[in-house]
Structure formats: structure tokens, C-alpha cells
Design a protein around this motif. Structure first.
Motif, short mmCIF file in Angstrom:
data_model
loop_
_atom_site.label_atom_id
_atom_site.label_comp_id
_atom_site.label_asym_id
_atom_site.label_seq_id
_atom_site.Cartn_x
_atom_site.Cartn_y
_atom_site.Cartn_z
N VAL A 9 0.10 4.30 -1.08
CA VAL A 9 -0.89 3.64 -0.23
C VAL A 9 -0.37 2.23 0.01
CG1 VAL A 9 -3.17 2.57 -0.26
CG2 VAL A 9 -2.93 4.98 -0.87
N TRP A 10 -0.37 1.80 1.24
CA TRP A 10 0.14 0.46 1.54
C TRP A 10 -1.00 -0.56 1.51
CZ3 TRP A 10 4.30 0.77 6.00
CH2 TRP A 10 5.37 1.56 5.53
N PHE A 11 -0.65 -1.73 1.07
CA PHE A 11 -1.62 -2.82 0.97
C PHE A 11 -1.16 -3.95 1.89
CE2 PHE A 11 -3.82 -6.42 -0.80
CZ PHE A 11 -4.93 -5.92 -1.46
N ILE A 12 -1.99 -4.27 2.86
CA ILE A 12 -1.64 -5.31 3.83
C ILE A 12 -2.67 -6.43 3.75
CG2 ILE A 12 -1.32 -5.85 6.28
CD1 ILE A 12 -0.49 -2.90 6.70
N THR A 13 -2.20 -7.63 3.56
CA THR A 13 -3.09 -8.78 3.43
C THR A 13 -3.15 -9.56 4.74
OG1 THR A 13 -2.52 -8.94 1.10
CG2 THR A 13 -3.57 -10.87 2.09
N GLU A 33 -0.07 -10.17 -7.32
CA GLU A 33 -0.69 -10.06 -8.64
C GLU A 33 -1.81 -9.00 -8.63
OE1 GLU A 33 -2.87 -12.99 -11.76
OE2 GLU A 33 -1.37 -13.91 -10.44
N MET A 34 -2.58 -8.99 -7.53
CA MET A 34 -3.65 -8.00 -7.42
C MET A 34 -3.10 -6.58 -7.39
SD MET A 34 -6.48 -9.62 -4.83
CE MET A 34 -6.80 -8.07 -4.04
N VAL A 35 -2.07 -6.38 -6.57
CA VAL A 35 -1.52 -5.03 -6.44
C VAL A 35 -0.91 -4.59 -7.78
CG1 VAL A 35 0.32 -3.68 -5.33
CG2 VAL A 35 -1.17 -5.14 -3.95
N VAL A 49 1.67 0.05 -2.65
CA VAL A 49 2.85 -0.75 -2.32
C VAL A 49 2.40 -1.92 -1.46
CG1 VAL A 49 5.12 -0.75 -1.22
CG2 VAL A 49 4.33 1.30 -2.43
N TYR A 50 2.67 -3.11 -1.95
CA TYR A 50 2.28 -4.31 -1.22
C TYR A 50 3.26 -4.56 -0.08
CZ TYR A 50 1.42 -9.25 -0.22
OH TYR A 50 1.18 -10.43 0.41
N LYS A 51 2.75 -4.69 1.13
CA LYS A 51 3.61 -4.83 2.30
C LYS A 51 3.57 -6.25 2.89
CE LYS A 51 5.58 -0.91 2.48
NZ LYS A 51 7.03 -0.72 2.61
N GLY A 52 3.06 -7.18 2.12
CA GLY A 52 3.12 -8.57 2.57
C GLY A 52 1.91 -9.01 3.38
N THR A 53 1.95 -10.26 3.78
CA THR A 53 0.86 -10.79 4.59
C THR A 53 1.21 -10.62 6.07
OG1 THR A 53 1.88 -12.97 4.66
CG2 THR A 53 0.31 -12.57 2.89
N VAL A 54 0.17 -10.52 6.87
CA VAL A 54 0.37 -10.49 8.32
C VAL A 54 -0.36 -11.69 8.91
CG1 VAL A 54 0.85 -8.03 8.63
CG2 VAL A 54 -1.52 -8.80 8.51
N VAL A 76 -3.72 2.98 4.47
CA VAL A 76 -3.54 1.54 4.31
C VAL A 76 -4.83 0.90 3.81
CG1 VAL A 76 -3.23 -0.61 5.62
CG2 VAL A 76 -1.69 1.32 6.04
N ILE A 77 -4.65 0.00 2.85
CA ILE A 77 -5.75 -0.86 2.40
C ILE A 77 -5.53 -2.24 3.01
CG2 ILE A 77 -6.86 -1.99 0.43
CD1 ILE A 77 -5.93 0.35 -1.32
N THR A 78 -6.56 -2.75 3.67
CA THR A 78 -6.46 -4.11 4.20
C THR A 78 -7.39 -5.02 3.42
OG1 THR A 78 -8.16 -3.58 5.84
CG2 THR A 78 -5.87 -3.41 6.56
N TRP A 79 -6.98 -6.27 3.32
CA TRP A 79 -7.80 -7.28 2.64
C TRP A 79 -7.53 -8.62 3.29
CZ3 TRP A 79 -5.63 -10.82 -1.36
CH2 TRP A 79 -6.60 -11.69 -1.86
#
Ligand code: MN
Length: 502
Positions: A9-13, A33-35, A49-54, A76-79
Motif C-alpha cells: 500500500v503506498w503512502f502519499i503525504t 517515522e509514521m510509516v 511504502v512511503y512515496k514521499g510528499t507531493v 493508496v493512503i493519503t494524509w
């Protein structure tokens, strides 16, 4: 070990450059740190998997396009760590075709009352940032799950875990092949439906397979292969005396083993994840493949009797979602009613095909008895009673302009012995009670076949229906007939307008 090793699962901030490069660096380190914390919690079945900030429309669109194209990425998880102006999300969200989860959390747990200044504020902006993102996803009518909670709390992680399992099962369904050995049982309406719409909406492909293909494979199964499987049976099940070596029913168990081997080979050769049978279409197959269906279900193959491809697919999906969970799932049929004032229940069984994953006994009984339907030889079967406790029964029906999923919370209770009905069974009371539970199910047009699970809750199926964009009707402890009727009427209008507006 994660339950779904090959998935991510991708994590996009979400962020923006307004507060300068230092803020973005801090946002990035908080996200990391959260991921890391989420992955190390042991509560999540899929790796994040953390995919960085956008920070711009270009970056957002790029991130979602990559997620679409990556075979391992199931969602994808967005935050929104900082305020991320949401117009920059529009193009990316338009592109995105996989499950979306919006996590509303904050890196910092509590307000540091004594020391909080504007710099702290700039780095803890989810309170308003996530609302801006929420607006654009709502405005775009984007299907998604919103999870609210502190990221390191188990409550929050459990919610994420549910969605992850659902996203995994959704991914699994997107290339699901269901083969049908025979057609629907003649004249039956509820198990039929639009297979083209099912492929467009739910992802799975339904093909016909002549029973003759199974027969050809069956004839090539060797005696050695049958012996190996018979040994496995004897280790796993309590054989009736006549089924043991030299017993009068032994030959029928061996024939059942041969059918199971052939059916498994056929499913593997086709790459199928689910199958249906029809007792009326068993040319040159000795007996209805009841035992094979029971055991293949336990391995994760979807099964539906009498050509019921929708329930076969739903079983596969529910089995997949609940991988590694303890109590099991099964195909079931509403068999016979037991009226008892204030405590009426429904016996769940089938001719033979109930999955041994739900058995209360450690060792189900193996036996052979005649079957008065289908005109074939006596079939082998596993006999057991189900575990007790709560679960969910689900179905998908075709309403003509949409698929409707109906989910009923039920409580399995201990049945009386059934010495003259030698099949596996369960006995349940639908919530809120038999009268309203069965009444609402019938009003909603639900099937007599269901896919049942002890391990899943309504939340899983709710998330699934959201991703699929299908109607969901839930019958539980809060259901009243009058509200349920109103909900169905409102849904009727919603789905009519939905087609016209979107
Ligand atoms: Mn049936």
C-alpha cells in the motif's frame, strides 16, 4: 510475516512549499517515522511504502499514475500533513483507479500547551489540511475510506488493516476467472445476472467449461495419485467404518478423490480462482463433486452450487480478505426453518458443499450416502457442525440497473444432532431477530445461497461495496422494517439518478 506478502500500500503525504524547504523536510521525516511505526506495529497485513510528499499538481498526478501502473500497489493512503490546496489533487485523482484511503491523523499526539508556537502549528496542520482534501474527494464523488484516529493507536491501525484486506481482495478479484461446469440450474433467477456488467463493475470474468473437459482429466488420474490423496483424507478426517480399507463404501471415496484431483488440475490449468457446478450436468462424472467442492473451498477456490457464479466469486473474495484469520468461511444455503417462539433460526446446509473451515470438530467425519437428486452414484462428503458465534452472511444480486450487496449479521448457535441428514451444517439466528432479519433479506431480493464468514465484520463488506461502487444493504441489530424499506426506496432513486448525473 504479512498475510499478503506480494502486495504494497503506498503512502502519499500532501504538503505545499508555502512554509519553505525546511518545513517540507520535517514533513518528510514525520511521514517516514509514521510509516515505519505503522509497519512495525504488527497490526497491518500489508506493507506500507512511503512515496514521499507531493507539493504540486504535477507531483500528485505523477504519484497516482505510478500507483496505477505498479503491479504490487493495491491502493493508496493519503494524509495531508500541512494544508495542501486541493485543486492540485484534481488531475491525479481523476487518473487514479485503485482503492483510496484518506487517513486523518496528526504526527504529534497532544497539544504542547506550554511551548506551542507558530512553527509548531505549521507542522501540525492535518486538522484543516485533511478537510481541504476531504472536500475535493467529496466534490469529485471519489470512492474512498476515511479513517480518523491517532496513527499509533491500535484502533486506527485496525481500521487501516480492514481496508488493506479489502483492497487486497479487490485486487485479487480484478483478474478472477470463474469457470462454470454447466449453466445455472434451469429457471433459477436469483443466481443469474449480467456477466458483462460484473466484469466491468467487479472485475471478474465468467466462462463456461464443458464438463467433458473435467472427464478427460479425470480419466488420466493415476491410482498412485488417488492413494496419496486417500492417505491425506485418512489423516485429516474420521472415516466411517465402511469407508476404511476393505469397507463397502471405500470405492466411492476413491472415486471422489479422483474427481477432486481432476478438478484441481482443471482449475490450475485454466488459472481459475472460482468455479460452479450443476448437479444436472455431470456426464461421466461418477458422483456430484461434493467432497472436492468442500476441500477446494478450504484452499480458497470460490464455489457456487447450481451455476451460482456470483456467490462463487464472493466466497473467493471473502476467503481472500480473511486469509490467516482463525474461524473460517463457507458457501451456505438457507435450508430449513426452525420456528421457536422468539428464538426462531435457520438451518444452513447444502446437498454437500459446505466448507470444512467452519467446522467445530477437529476431524470432520468422512462418509458416503445416496443423494436423491442428480441421478448419480452415492457421493462422499465431510460431515460436521459449525462453530458457534457471530458472523456475516453476504450475497450480491443483480437488480437490473445495479448490483446490490446484502449483508446480514447472524449468530450461529449449537444445533441438535441430525442423524438422518448426513451433511455439514450450521444453524443461525439472523439479527436483529429471525422475523426482521429474514423479512428484510427477502424484501431486498437476497439469494438462498450466501457466502458466510465468522472472521469478517460488516465493515469489510462496506469497504468492498464502496470500492466497487455497488449498493449495500446491511441487516443488523439496528434494522427496523420501516427504515429498511425507506432505505431501499431511496437507493432506487439514487441509482437511477446516479446513472443520469455521473
Ligand atoms: Mn443450492
Amino acid at each position: 510475516m504479512k498475510a499478503f506478502e506480494n502486495f504494497e500500500v503506498w503512502f502519499i503525504t500532501g504538503a505545499q512549499l508555502l512554509y519553505g524547504g525546511d518545513a517540507v523536510i520535517a514533513v518528510d521525516s514525520h511521514s517516514n517515522e509514521m510509516v515505519k511505526g505503522l509497519n512495525e506495529s504488527g497490526n497491518l497485513p500489508v506493507k506500507i511504502v512511503y512515496k514521499g510528499t507531493v507539493n504540486s499538481s504535477k507531483e500528485v498526478t505523477e504519484a497516482f499514475k505510478n500507483a496505477n501502473n505498479d503491479g504490487k500497489c493495491i491502493g493508496v493512503i493519503t494524509w495531508m500533513h500541512t494544508f495542501s490546496p486541493a485543486k492540485m489533487w484534481i488531475h491525479g485523482l481523476q487518473e487514479f483507479r485503485k482503492p483510496l484511503m484518506h487517513l486523518h491523523t496528526q504526527f504529534n499526539k497532544e497539544i504542547p500547551w506550554e511551548t506551542m508556537d507558530m512553527d509548531f502549528m505549521n507542522l501540525n496542520q492535518s486538522a484543516h489540511g485533511d478537510r481541504e482534501f476531504g472536500h475535493i474527494t467529496a466534490r469529485m464523488r471519489k470512492p474512498r475510506k476515511v479513517v480518523v484516529g491517532y496513527w499509533s493507536d491500535k484502533y486506527t491501525q485496525d481500521k487501516i488493516a480492514v481496508w488493506m484486506r479489502v483492497a487486497a481482495a479487490w485486487t485479487d478479484a480484478q483478474d478472477m476467472l470463474i469457470i462454470r461446469l454447466g449453466d445455472q440450474m434451469n429457471n433459477v433467477a436469483v443466481t443469474d445476472g449480467d456477466k458483462v456488467e460484473a466484469e466491468m463493475r467487479l472485475g471478474y470474468h465468467v466462462d463456461y467449461c464443458p464438463i467433458a473437459e473435467l472427464v478427460v482429466i479425470q480419466e488420466k488420474v493415476t491410482a498412485d495419485e488417488v492413494n496419496v490423496l486417500m492417505n491425506e483424507y485418512e489423516n485429516l478426517y474420521e472415516f466411517a467404518p465402511e469407508c476404511k480399507t476393505g469397507g463397502s463404501k471405500r470405492g466411492q471415496v476413491e472415486k471422489a478423490a479422483r474427481i477432486e484431483i481432476a478438478l484441481r488440475k482443471l482449475l490450475k490449468a485454466k488459472g481459475a480462482k472460482a468455479f460452479t457446478t450443476n448437479f444436472d450436468d455431470l456426464e461421466n462424472v461418477d458422483q456430484i463433486p461434493g467432497l472436492a467442492s468442500q476441500r477446494l473451498m478450504a484452499e480458497g477456490y470460490g464455489f457456487g452450487a447450481e451455476g451460482d457464479w456470483k456467490t462463487a466469486a464472493l466466497y473467493r473474495t471473502m476467503w481472500f480478505m480473511s486469509k490467516g484469520m482463525p474461524k473460517g468461511c463457507s458457501f451456505l444455503e438457507d435450508y430449513t426453518l426452525n420456528f421457536a417462539e422468539g428464538n426462531s433460526s435457520i438451518l444452513q446446509a447444502h446437498m454437500l458443499e459446505v466448507c470444512p473451515l467452519i467446522a467445530a470438530e477437529d476431524k470432520p467425519k468422512m462418509d458416503v450416502f445416496p443423494l436423491g437428486i442428480g441421478g448419480k452414484n452415492d457421493p462422499a462428503r465431510l460431515i460436521f457442525t459449525s462453530k458457534t458465534g457471530p458472523g456475516v452472511a453476504a450475497t450480491i444480486v443483480d437488480m437490473g440497473n445495479r448490483f446490490r450487496m446484502i449483508v446480514n449479521k447472524v449468530d450461529c448457535i449449537k444445533p441438535q444432532p441430525l442423524p438422518k441428514l448426513p451433511v455439514a451444517s450450521a444453524l443461525w439466528i439472523p439479527r436483529p431477530n429471525f422475523e426482521i432479519g429474514a423479512g428484510a433479506w427477502i424484501l431486498a431480493g437476497g439469494t438462498h445461497h450466501t457466502s458466510f464468514s465468522y472472521d469478517l465484520t460488516v465493515e469489510y463488506l462496506e469497504d468492498y461495496a464502496e470500492i466497487a461502487g455497488i449498493e449495500l444493504l446491511v441487516i443488523d441489530e439496528n434494522t427496523t422494517m420501516s427504515e429498511f424499506k425507506k432505505e431501499m426506496k431511496m437507493n432506487e432513486v439514487y441509482y437511477m439518478l446516479n446513472k443520469a448525473l455521473l
